[in-house]
Motif scaffolding. Structure first.
Motif, PDB file in Angstrom:
ATOM      1  N   LYS A 110       0.825  -1.204   0.000  1.00 50.28           N
ATOM      2  CA  LYS A 110       0.000   0.000   0.000  1.00 50.28           C
ATOM      3  C   LYS A 110       0.866   1.263   0.000  1.00 50.28           C
ATOM      4  N   GLY A 111       2.188   1.085  -0.175  1.00 49.62           N
ATOM      5  CA  GLY A 111       3.098   2.228  -0.240  1.00 49.62           C
ATOM      6  C   GLY A 111       3.623   2.698   1.104  1.00 49.62           C
ATOM      7  N   ILE A 112       3.277   2.020   2.185  1.00 50.24           N
ATOM      8  CA  ILE A 112       3.691   2.455   3.516  1.00 50.24           C
ATOM      9  C   ILE A 112       5.208   2.317   3.679  1.00 50.24           C
ATOM     10  N   GLU A 115      15.189 -11.523  -0.383  1.00 46.56           N
ATOM     11  CA  GLU A 115      13.838 -11.282  -0.917  1.00 46.56           C
ATOM     12  C   GLU A 115      13.429  -9.817  -0.812  1.00 46.56           C
ATOM     13  N   GLU A 116      14.200  -9.003  -0.096  1.00 44.83           N
ATOM     14  CA  GLU A 116      13.882  -7.580   0.063  1.00 44.83           C
ATOM     15  C   GLU A 116      14.668  -6.682  -0.887  1.00 44.83           C
ATOM     16  N   VAL A 117      15.661  -7.228  -1.562  1.00 49.00           N
ATOM     17  CA  VAL A 117      16.560  -6.411  -2.373  1.00 49.00           C
ATOM     18  C   VAL A 117      15.787  -5.606  -3.415  1.00 49.00           C
ATOM     19  N   GLU A 154      15.888  -1.592  -3.936  1.00 48.64           N
ATOM     20  CA  GLU A 154      16.324  -1.031  -5.214  1.00 48.64           C
ATOM     21  C   GLU A 154      15.260  -0.087  -5.771  1.00 48.64           C
ATOM     22  N   ASN A 155      13.983  -0.438  -5.611  1.00 48.49           N
ATOM     23  CA  ASN A 155      12.902   0.446  -6.052  1.00 48.49           C
ATOM     24  C   ASN A 155      12.873   1.748  -5.262  1.00 48.49           C
ATOM     25  N   GLU A 213      21.322   0.793  -4.044  1.00 43.78           N
ATOM     26  CA  GLU A 213      22.058  -0.067  -4.959  1.00 43.78           C
ATOM     27  C   GLU A 213      22.746  -1.154  -4.159  1.00 43.78           C
ATOM     28  N   LYS A 214      22.702  -2.372  -4.672  1.00 43.09           N
ATOM     29  CA  LYS A 214      23.356  -3.498  -4.006  1.00 43.09           C
ATOM     30  C   LYS A 214      24.859  -3.401  -4.243  1.00 43.09           C
TER      31      LYS A 214
END
Length: 135
Positions: free
Chosen positions: A82-84, A109-111, A115-116, A120-121
């Motif tokens: 929901k963008g929170i 699983e959160e990368v 990134e969004n 940057e990794k």
């Protein structure tokens, strides 16, 4: 769901912290007394509320001038997508906009989420932990 309200506070009820942390299956939710103290000690704590319900939170530490570290970012699964989380990250990015870097250690699983959000990794670094100090 009412409009989500964001607060910069450091005082929380133990039950609110416990409910939020256990909603995402984080073991620290079993230590609400310690979480209360931790929230008081973080430099930055931004929480997300649906009326009286704590539904999300981000916590950061910093050195005062160069580097900030996001330690906690969690959103109750009922409120995810929901963008929170992105809103919480953006608030931290704004607070630390004059710093040289903001660091976050994300699980694999959160990368994509981070990134969004503009992170940057690192290709030449790996997170290291000591978690079982008492074994």
């Amino acid at each position: 769901m009412a409009e989500i309200v964001y607060k910069e506070i450091h005082e929380f009820k133990k039950e609110d912290l416990q409910d939020l942390f256990l909603s995402v299956e984080w073991s620290s939710g079993h230590f609400p007394d310690k979480l209360q103290i931790a929230m008081r000690n973080f430099e930055t704590v931004i929480s997300a509320w649906d009326n009286e319900k704590l539904v999300g939170m981000i916590c950061a530490m910093d050195d005062g001038i160069m580097t900030a570290y996001i330690h906690y970012l969690l959103v109750n699964p009922e409120y995810q997508d929901k963008g929170i989380g992105k809103h919480l990250v953006n608030k931290v990015k704004d607070i630390y906009k004059d710093y040289l870097r903001i660091v976050v250690v994300g699980y694999d699983e959160e990368v994509g989420f981070y990134e969004n959000c503009g992170f940057e990794k690192a290709e030449d670094a790996s997170p290291l932990f000591i978690t079982d100090l008492w074994t």
